[in-house]
Design an enzyme around this catalytic site. Structure first.
Site, PDB file in Angstrom:
ATOM      1  N   GLU A  44       0.849  -1.202   0.000  1.00 34.67           N
ATOM      2  CA  GLU A  44       0.000   0.000   0.000  1.00 34.67           C
ATOM      3  C   GLU A  44       0.881   1.248   0.000  1.00 34.67           C
ATOM      4  O   GLU A  44       1.970   1.254   0.556  1.00 34.67           O
ATOM      5  CB  GLU A  44      -0.881   0.020   1.259  1.00 34.67           C
ATOM      6  CG  GLU A  44      -2.062  -0.907   1.191  1.00 34.67           C
ATOM      7  CD  GLU A  44      -2.950  -0.784   2.434  1.00 34.67           C
ATOM      8  OE1 GLU A  44      -2.698   0.085   3.288  1.00 34.67           O
ATOM      9  OE2 GLU A  44      -3.883  -1.589   2.543  1.00 34.67           O
ATOM     10  N   HIS A 135      -5.252   8.698 -26.710  1.00 28.48           N
ATOM     11  CA  HIS A 135      -5.354   7.736 -27.814  1.00 28.48           C
ATOM     12  C   HIS A 135      -6.596   8.011 -28.660  1.00 28.48           C
ATOM     13  O   HIS A 135      -6.553   7.937 -29.883  1.00 28.48           O
ATOM     14  CB  HIS A 135      -5.371   6.312 -27.266  1.00 28.48           C
ATOM     15  CG  HIS A 135      -5.619   5.294 -28.322  1.00 28.48           C
ATOM     16  ND1 HIS A 135      -4.733   5.084 -29.356  1.00 28.48           N
ATOM     17  CD2 HIS A 135      -6.665   4.462 -28.534  1.00 28.48           C
ATOM     18  CE1 HIS A 135      -5.221   4.161 -30.159  1.00 28.48           C
ATOM     19  NE2 HIS A 135      -6.388   3.774 -29.689  1.00 28.48           N
ATOM     20  N   LYS A 198      -4.026  -1.765 -41.433  1.00 27.95           N
ATOM     21  CA  LYS A 198      -3.624  -2.710 -40.379  1.00 27.95           C
ATOM     22  C   LYS A 198      -4.842  -3.402 -39.793  1.00 27.95           C
ATOM     23  O   LYS A 198      -5.883  -2.789 -39.631  1.00 27.95           O
ATOM     24  CB  LYS A 198      -2.900  -1.929 -39.266  1.00 27.95           C
ATOM     25  CG  LYS A 198      -2.582  -2.721 -38.019  1.00 27.95           C
ATOM     26  CD  LYS A 198      -1.888  -1.868 -36.960  1.00 27.95           C
ATOM     27  CE  LYS A 198      -2.800  -1.592 -35.791  1.00 27.95           C
ATOM     28  NZ  LYS A 198      -2.126  -0.922 -34.663  1.00 27.95           N
ATOM     29  N   ARG A 200      -5.980  -5.792 -36.443  1.00 25.58           N
ATOM     30  CA  ARG A 200      -5.608  -6.395 -35.156  1.00 25.58           C
ATOM     31  C   ARG A 200      -5.985  -7.869 -35.168  1.00 25.58           C
ATOM     32  O   ARG A 200      -7.119  -8.213 -35.497  1.00 25.58           O
ATOM     33  CB  ARG A 200      -6.354  -5.707 -34.011  1.00 25.58           C
ATOM     34  CG  ARG A 200      -5.668  -4.456 -33.527  1.00 25.58           C
ATOM     35  CD  ARG A 200      -4.788  -4.710 -32.301  1.00 25.58           C
ATOM     36  NE  ARG A 200      -3.933  -3.545 -32.038  1.00 25.58           N
ATOM     37  CZ  ARG A 200      -2.606  -3.610 -31.926  1.00 25.58           C
ATOM     38  NH1 ARG A 200      -1.963  -4.742 -32.056  1.00 25.58           N
ATOM     39  NH2 ARG A 200      -1.912  -2.526 -31.664  1.00 25.58           N
ATOM     40  N   ASP A 228       4.158   0.586 -28.302  1.00 25.04           N
ATOM     41  CA  ASP A 228       4.091  -0.293 -27.126  1.00 25.04           C
ATOM     42  C   ASP A 228       5.072  -1.452 -27.368  1.00 25.04           C
ATOM     43  O   ASP A 228       6.265  -1.343 -27.075  1.00 25.04           O
ATOM     44  CB  ASP A 228       2.645  -0.753 -26.938  1.00 25.04           C
ATOM     45  CG  ASP A 228       2.433  -1.539 -25.664  1.00 25.04           C
ATOM     46  OD1 ASP A 228       3.422  -1.874 -25.000  1.00 25.04           O
ATOM     47  OD2 ASP A 228       1.272  -1.845 -25.318  1.00 25.04           O
TER      48      ASP A 228
HETATM   49  C1  R5P Z   1      -3.175   1.530 -31.647  1.00 21.84           C
HETATM   50  O1  R5P Z   1      -4.276   1.841 -32.085  1.00 21.84           O
HETATM   51  C2  R5P Z   1      -2.168   2.546 -31.231  1.00 21.84           C
HETATM   52  O2  R5P Z   1      -2.358   3.753 -31.903  1.00 21.84           O
HETATM   53  C3  R5P Z   1      -0.753   2.034 -31.466  1.00 21.84           C
HETATM   54  O3  R5P Z   1      -0.576   1.821 -32.852  1.00 21.84           O
HETATM   55  C4  R5P Z   1      -0.517   0.747 -30.730  1.00 21.84           C
HETATM   56  O4  R5P Z   1      -0.893   0.850 -29.407  1.00 21.84           O
HETATM   57  C5  R5P Z   1       0.941   0.335 -30.828  1.00 21.84           C
HETATM   58  O5  R5P Z   1       1.098  -0.877 -30.170  1.00 21.84           O
HETATM   59  P1  R5P Z   1       2.287  -1.865 -30.522  1.00 21.84           P
HETATM   60  O6  R5P Z   1       3.566  -1.059 -30.496  1.00 21.84           O
HETATM   61  O7  R5P Z   1       2.243  -2.899 -29.430  1.00 21.84           O
HETATM   62  O8  R5P Z   1       2.012  -2.464 -31.855  1.00 21.84           O
END
Ligand code: R5P
Length: 324
Positions: A44, A135, A198, A200, A228
Site C-alpha cells: 500500500e 489515444h 492494419k 488487429r 508499445d
Molecule cells: C493503436 O491503435 C495505437 O495507436 C498504437 O498503434 C498501438 O498501441 C501500438 O502498439 P504496438 O507497439 O504494441 O504495436
C-alpha cells in the site's frame, strides 16, 4: 516566462515524471514541491504534500505508463490527499493516460476502462485534466471537468519542419489518419498522406493488409500516438520498404517500448525514432537512433496559459512559429 501570482501555485512531480517536472519548473520559475511517499509492507502507498496547499492552485506532473496500475493508484491517492488538504484546484498534467486504448467495448462483455479511469480521477478530486495525444480524443467526453487534450503534432512539426528532407507522413493504421493529416498540414507537405491498412489479430498482435497512398522513392515519417511492443511500427516499416520508401523515420508521442528499443536500433530500415518524454524512458542514452523531444517548454507554456487565463491556441501558434 511570467506567471501571475506564482505564490498561489504549487507544482508537484510524481516519481516517474520527476525529471520532466524539474524541467518544466525551470521554464515557469516555480520550484517543484516535495511529496512524502511511504510504501507499507503489503505494498500500500501513502502520498501527501510536505507543504501546505490550502487555497492554492496545484499542478501535478504525472504519467500512468508502466507499471500502469501502481502509477495510477499513486496518482489517485495523491489527488485525494490534496483535495482533503483544501487545494483550490487540482490540475492533473497527465502526459500519458494508461488504459486510453480501452475506450469502447471492442467486443461483447468488455469494459471501457478509459472511462473508469476518468471516473476515478474525478472522484479523487481532479478539477482539470491536461493530457497530450489521448489515444482517442473522445476520451475528453468521459470527463465532466475541463480537459485540454494537447496536440503532439506541434512538437513533431517543430522538430521536422526545419529539416532539409521532405517527408510523406504515414499513419500506421486507419485510426491515426487524422493525426497524420494534421502533421502533414503543419509541415505544409505537397504530398498526400499514406495509410497502412492494419488489422488487429489479437492483444498486442497485428497484421498488414496493404499501403494506401504513394511512398515509392519518398522519405517517410510513420506517425503514431503510442509505441508499445513495437509490432505495429515494425510491420509498417517492412510494408513501406516493400513499397519503395527511402528514408524511414518513426515518430510517436508516447514511447512505452515494452519489449525494449533494440528491435529499432538493429533494424536497418529504420533511420531514427523520435518520441517525447511523456513517459519515463530510463537507460536509453546509448541508443543512437532514439531521439527524445522534451515536452518541458510546451507544457510550461500551457501551464502558464492556465494560470494567466490566456489562450492555448496562442500557445500552439507561438510554438510552431519558433525556430528550433
Ligand atoms: C493503436 O491503435 C495505437 O495507436 C498504437 O498503434 C498501438 O498501441 C501500438 O502498439 P504496438 O507497439 O504494441 O504495436
Amino acid at each position: 516566462m511570467s506567471i501571475k501570482n506564482s505564490n498561489d501555485v504549487v507544482i508537484f512531480g510524481l516519481e516517474n515524471s520527476w525529471e520532466l517536472a524539474q524541467k518544466i519548473s525551470k521554464y515557469i520559475n516555480i520550484e517543484v514541491s516535495p511529496i512524502q511517499k511511504i510504501t507499507f509492507a503489503d505494498g500500500e502507498k501513502l502520498l501527501y504534500s510536505d507543504l501546505t496547499v490550502r487555497n492554492k492552485s496545484v499542478f501535478i506532473i504525472c504519467n500512468t505508463s508502466k507499471p500502469v496500475n501502481d502509477n495510477l493508484m499513486e496518482l489517485l491517492i495523491f489527488i485525494d490527499s490534496l483535495k482533503r488538504a483544501s487545494a483550490k484546484d487540482i490540475n492533473v498534467v497527465i502526459t500519458y493516460y494508461g488504459y486510453a486504448r480501452q475506450d469502447r467495448k471492442a467486443a461483447g462483455r468488455q469494459p471501457i476502462s478509459a472511462r473508469l479511469v476518468a471516473d476515478l480521477l474525478q472522484t479523487a478530486g481532479a478539477s482539470k485534466i491536461i493530457a497530450i495525444d489521448l489515444h482517442n480524443p473522445s476520451i475528453q467526453g468521459f470527463f465532466n471537468i475541463p480537459v485540454d487534450d494537447l496536440r503532439g503534432q506541434f512538437i513533431f512539426g517543430k522538430e521536422l519542419k526545419n529539416r532539409k528532407d521532405k517527408f510523406v507522413i504515414v499513419s500506421p493504421d486507419h485510426g491515426g489518419a487524422v493525426r497524420a493529416r494534421q502533421l502533414s498540414e503543419l509541415l505544409q507537405s505537397d504530398d498526400e498522406i499514406a495509410i497502412i491498412d492494419k488489422r488487429r489479430t489479437g492483444p498486442n498482435k497485428s497484421e498488414i493488409m496493404g499501403v494506401l497512398g504513394n511512398v515509392a522513392g519518398k522519405n517517410v515519417v510513420i506517425y503514431d500516438d503510442i509505441i508499445d511492443t513495437g509490432g505495429t511500427i515494425l510491420h509498417a516499416v517492412q510494408a513501406l520498404k516493400e513499397q519503395g520508401a527511402k528514408k524511414i523515420i518513426v515518430a510517436a508521442t508516447h514511447g512505452l517500448f515494452s519489449k525494449g528499443f533494440d528491435m529499432f536500433e538493429n533494424d536497418n530500415n529504420v533511420t531514427e525514432v523520435i518520441v517525447t518524454d511523456s513517459t519515463n524512458l530510463k537507460n536509453t542514452q546509448n541508443y543512437k537512433k532514439l531521439r527524445i523531444l522534451s515536452l518541458d517548454e510546451f507544457l510550461g507554456k500551457v501551464i502558464e496559459a492556465n494560470i494567466n487565463k490566456t489562450s492555448i491556441t496562442e500557445v500552439y501558434n507561438d510554438y510552431i512559429r519558433q525556430k528550433k
